[in-house]
Design an enzyme around this catalytic site. Sequence first.
Site, PDB file in Angstrom:
ATOM      1  N   HIS A   1       5.837  -8.394   4.605  1.00 29.65           N
ATOM      2  CA  HIS A   1       4.612  -7.603   4.468  1.00 29.65           C
ATOM      3  C   HIS A   1       3.456  -8.241   5.247  1.00 29.65           C
ATOM      4  O   HIS A   1       2.287  -8.004   4.939  1.00 29.65           O
ATOM      5  CB  HIS A   1       4.242  -7.412   2.999  1.00 29.65           C
ATOM      6  CG  HIS A   1       5.169  -6.446   2.287  1.00 29.65           C
ATOM      7  ND1 HIS A   1       5.218  -6.307   0.919  1.00 29.65           N
ATOM      8  CD2 HIS A   1       6.069  -5.562   2.783  1.00 29.65           C
ATOM      9  CE1 HIS A   1       6.125  -5.380   0.602  1.00 29.65           C
ATOM     10  NE2 HIS A   1       6.660  -4.927   1.710  1.00 29.65           N
TER      11      HIS A   1
ATOM     12  N   CYS B   1     -11.370  -6.350  19.596  1.00 24.96           N
ATOM     13  CA  CYS B   1     -10.376  -6.929  20.505  1.00 24.96           C
ATOM     14  C   CYS B   1     -10.960  -7.007  21.914  1.00 24.96           C
ATOM     15  O   CYS B   1     -11.525  -6.028  22.416  1.00 24.96           O
ATOM     16  CB  CYS B   1      -9.144  -6.030  20.482  1.00 24.96           C
ATOM     17  SG  CYS B   1      -7.880  -6.484  21.663  1.00 24.96           S
TER      18      CYS B   1
ATOM     19  N   CYS C   1      -4.100  -2.205  19.442  1.00 20.39           N
ATOM     20  CA  CYS C   1      -3.067  -2.574  20.432  1.00 20.39           C
ATOM     21  C   CYS C   1      -2.063  -3.577  19.878  1.00 20.39           C
ATOM     22  O   CYS C   1      -1.064  -3.869  20.535  1.00 20.39           O
ATOM     23  CB  CYS C   1      -3.703  -3.078  21.730  1.00 20.39           C
ATOM     24  SG  CYS C   1      -4.434  -4.715  21.610  1.00 20.39           S
TER      25      CYS C   1
ATOM     26  N   CYS D   1      -8.870  -4.304  24.219  1.00 24.25           N
ATOM     27  CA  CYS D   1      -8.956  -2.841  24.120  1.00 24.25           C
ATOM     28  C   CYS D   1     -10.149  -2.362  23.297  1.00 24.25           C
ATOM     29  O   CYS D   1     -10.363  -1.159  23.177  1.00 24.25           O
ATOM     30  CB  CYS D   1      -7.645  -2.284  23.540  1.00 24.25           C
ATOM     31  SG  CYS D   1      -7.507  -2.537  21.759  1.00 24.25           S
TER      32      CYS D   1
HETATM   33  P1  OAD Z   1       3.908  -6.669  -8.404  1.00 23.30           P
HETATM   34  O1  OAD Z   1       2.485  -6.845  -8.784  1.00 23.30           O
HETATM   35  O2  OAD Z   1       4.450  -5.300  -8.291  1.00 23.30           O
HETATM   36  O3  OAD Z   1       4.832  -7.432  -9.444  1.00 23.30           O
HETATM   37  C1  OAD Z   1       4.581  -8.759  -9.822  1.00 23.30           C
HETATM   38  C2  OAD Z   1       5.741  -9.235 -10.669  1.00 23.30           C
HETATM   39  O4  OAD Z   1       5.513 -10.604 -10.955  1.00 23.30           O
HETATM   40  C3  OAD Z   1       5.894  -8.512 -12.014  1.00 23.30           C
HETATM   41  O5  OAD Z   1       7.248  -8.157 -12.202  1.00 23.30           O
HETATM   42  C4  OAD Z   1       5.450  -9.566 -13.028  1.00 23.30           C
HETATM   43  O6  OAD Z   1       6.168  -9.450 -14.253  1.00 23.30           O
HETATM   44  C5  OAD Z   1       5.827 -10.841 -12.313  1.00 23.30           C
HETATM   45  N1  OAD Z   1       5.106 -12.053 -12.703  1.00 23.30           N
HETATM   46  C6  OAD Z   1       3.825 -12.194 -13.113  1.00 23.30           C
HETATM   47  N2  OAD Z   1       3.529 -13.500 -13.319  1.00 23.30           N
HETATM   48  C7  OAD Z   1       4.656 -14.205 -13.022  1.00 23.30           C
HETATM   49  C8  OAD Z   1       4.989 -15.580 -13.026  1.00 23.30           C
HETATM   50  N3  OAD Z   1       4.110 -16.523 -13.342  1.00 23.30           N
HETATM   51  N4  OAD Z   1       6.248 -15.926 -12.676  1.00 23.30           N
HETATM   52  C9  OAD Z   1       7.155 -14.980 -12.313  1.00 23.30           C
HETATM   53  N5  OAD Z   1       6.891 -13.676 -12.288  1.00 23.30           N
HETATM   54  C10 OAD Z   1       5.655 -13.280 -12.638  1.00 23.30           C
HETATM   55  O7  OAD Z   1       4.122  -7.530  -7.069  1.00 23.30           O
HETATM   56  P2  OAD Z   1       5.252  -7.398  -5.952  1.00 23.30           P
HETATM   57  O8  OAD Z   1       6.577  -7.147  -6.548  1.00 23.30           O
HETATM   58  O9  OAD Z   1       5.116  -8.558  -5.060  1.00 23.30           O
HETATM   59  O10 OAD Z   1       2.917  -4.593  -0.747  1.00 23.30           O
HETATM   60  O11 OAD Z   1       4.759  -6.106  -5.180  1.00 23.30           O
HETATM   61  C11 OAD Z   1       5.427  -5.677  -4.047  1.00 23.30           C
HETATM   62  C12 OAD Z   1       4.458  -5.124  -3.047  1.00 23.30           C
HETATM   63  O12 OAD Z   1       3.590  -4.169  -3.663  1.00 23.30           O
HETATM   64  C13 OAD Z   1       3.485  -6.123  -2.468  1.00 23.30           C
HETATM   65  O13 OAD Z   1       4.026  -6.928  -1.441  1.00 23.30           O
HETATM   66  C14 OAD Z   1       2.415  -5.239  -1.922  1.00 23.30           C
HETATM   67  C15 OAD Z   1       2.273  -4.261  -3.069  1.00 23.30           C
HETATM   68  O14 OAD Z   1       1.900  -3.008  -2.681  1.00 23.30           O
HETATM   69  C16 OAD Z   1       2.105  -4.331   0.272  1.00 23.30           C
HETATM   70  O15 OAD Z   1       0.940  -4.647   0.254  1.00 23.30           O
HETATM   71  C17 OAD Z   1       2.740  -3.625   1.416  1.00 23.30           C
END
Ligand code: OAD
Length: 265
Positions: free
Chosen positions: A129, A170, A140, A173
């Site tokens: 990501h 930039c 660009c 561009c």
């Molecule tokens: P989420 O916010 O969806 O999920 C976070 C997860 O971490 C949850 O399942 C929590 O239960 C868990 N959690 C919280 N504290 C924790 C700890 N101390 N130890 C272990 N687990 C813990 O985050 P992501 O799964 O990373 O994308 O989200 C995926 C994507 O959604 C991100 O990369 C971002 C977002 O939109 C983009 O920005 C493109």
Amino acid sequence: MTDEIARAAEYVAEADRIFAFVGAGFSAESGVPTFRGEDGIFSDEKIAELAYVETFEREPERALKWLQEARSMMAAVEPNEGHRALARLAARDDKTVTVATQNIDGLVERAARRAGVGVGRDLAVHHIHGSMTRIVCHDCGRAVDASFDASFDASDGGDDALDLSEMPTCEHCGGLLRPDVVLFGEMLPQEAFQASVQAARSADVGLLLGTSGIVYPAADLPRQASRAGASLVEINPNPTDLSSLCDVVIRAKTGEALPQVVDGA
Ligand code: OAD
């Protein structure tokens, strides 16, 4: 040590190739907020809207301000016990560790460097990501030599090489410069994603660390690992969409459980 931690440690002990799939929860104990859940930043609709590329294009000033605030926050936090445990695992000669991270904070690399682990050599880290540590042109796509990756290593948390609040443009561009992170509506960096697919498919064990597993295509990586024969270990205090795929589920924080898994392996 719980039975689950002991079983996870056994899987890791026997594995040659380990694939770590990392999400926001892995950095939560460093003070970086997650996206979803009660304390997640997306519980504020106005913030959630900023994560879309359409918002960036419509209101670049507001979007850049938000990105810059997040970038400063990430420069000021420190790797946690989970990051350090992953670095210790990567330092082992008998294991190949590949990380596919959805996080943009650079904390895995910072912990690795501090542990003397060569990023790119001993440990591959794929940013599916994107990363806050790089600056690119929105139009660009050229990268700007304003990375503060090096300053991320500084104990003072680093200084910003580029003031994004000034709407910098930039020199090639005239497009807007912004952190090289993936917003909703944008493609994933293909090289990083394909390298992650390769690592997932060739892994003996997949560690699912602090991710809700609901954002695709990233969340397909553990499924690919499982289909190709990897055993999966989830460490997360809460159930996720990936839990049912896993051979071992540890309901704990990564900063607490991962060190026990790694040091027990
Ligand atoms: P989420 O916010 O969806 O999920 C976070 C997860 O971490 C949850 O399942 C929590 O239960 C868990 N959690 C919280 N504290 C924790 C700890 N101390 N130890 C272990 N687990 C813990 O985050 P992501 O799964 O990373 O994308 O989200 C995926 C994507 O959604 C991100 O990369 C971002 C977002 O939109 C983009 O920005 C493109």
